[in-house]
Design a protein around this motif. Structure first.
Motif, PDB file in Angstrom:
ATOM      1  N   ASP A  27       0.828  -1.208   0.000  1.00 33.03           N
ATOM      2  CA  ASP A  27       0.000   0.000   0.000  1.00 33.03           C
ATOM      3  C   ASP A  27       0.865   1.261   0.000  1.00 33.03           C
ATOM      4  N   VAL A  28       1.825   1.288  -0.917  1.00 30.86           N
ATOM      5  CA  VAL A  28       2.723   2.432  -1.077  1.00 30.86           C
ATOM      6  C   VAL A  28       2.792   2.781  -2.562  1.00 30.86           C
ATOM      7  N   THR A  29       3.523   3.836  -2.873  1.00 26.93           N
ATOM      8  CA  THR A  29       3.692   4.249  -4.265  1.00 26.93           C
ATOM      9  C   THR A  29       4.841   3.481  -4.907  1.00 26.93           C
ATOM     10  N   TYR A  30       4.902   3.560  -6.226  1.00 32.05           N
ATOM     11  CA  TYR A  30       6.010   2.939  -6.946  1.00 32.05           C
ATOM     12  C   TYR A  30       7.332   3.544  -6.479  1.00 32.05           C
ATOM     13  N   SER A  31       7.349   4.855  -6.300  1.00 32.65           N
ATOM     14  CA  SER A  31       8.563   5.536  -5.849  1.00 32.65           C
ATOM     15  C   SER A  31       9.010   5.019  -4.489  1.00 32.65           C
ATOM     16  N   ASP A  32       8.052   4.751  -3.615  1.00 29.73           N
ATOM     17  CA  ASP A  32       8.398   4.225  -2.293  1.00 29.73           C
ATOM     18  C   ASP A  32       9.091   2.872  -2.410  1.00 29.73           C
TER      19      ASP A  32
END
Length: 91
Positions: A27-32
């Motif tokens: 449940d995070v962004t691709y960047s994360d």
């Protein structure tokens, strides 16, 4: 505020699918996901001081963004149509 650079990362479809799966699972962004991988790789290469510097910079950046968001919520917003009515006296 810190300068944020954007880079284009060329991924194969299979790599992109893996990235999307990891991001959804955490449940995070691709960047994360990419950032966490960067930190883990750097730590395994013995770059602990640089990792800590990067993590602190990220935390400071997020605090700055939150400060900007808080100020934006506190500032009264005026719609242009309301301003025009007040200045012209018309309805």
């Amino acid at each position: 505020m810190k300068h944020v650079s954007g880079q284009t990362v060329k991924l194969l479809n299979e790599e992109r699918a893996l990235l999307m799966t990891l991001a959804a699972k955490r449940d995070v962004t691709y960047s994360d996901v990419l950032r966490i991988g960067l930190y883990q790789l750097a730590a395994t290469e013995g770059l602990a001081a640089q990792v800590m510097q990067a993590v602190h910079a990220r935390v400071d950046h997020l605090r700055q963004l939150e400060g900007v968001r808080c100020r934006m919520r506190l500032e009264p917003t005026t719609h242009p149509s309301q301003t025009d009515i007040m200045h012209t006296g018309g309805v």
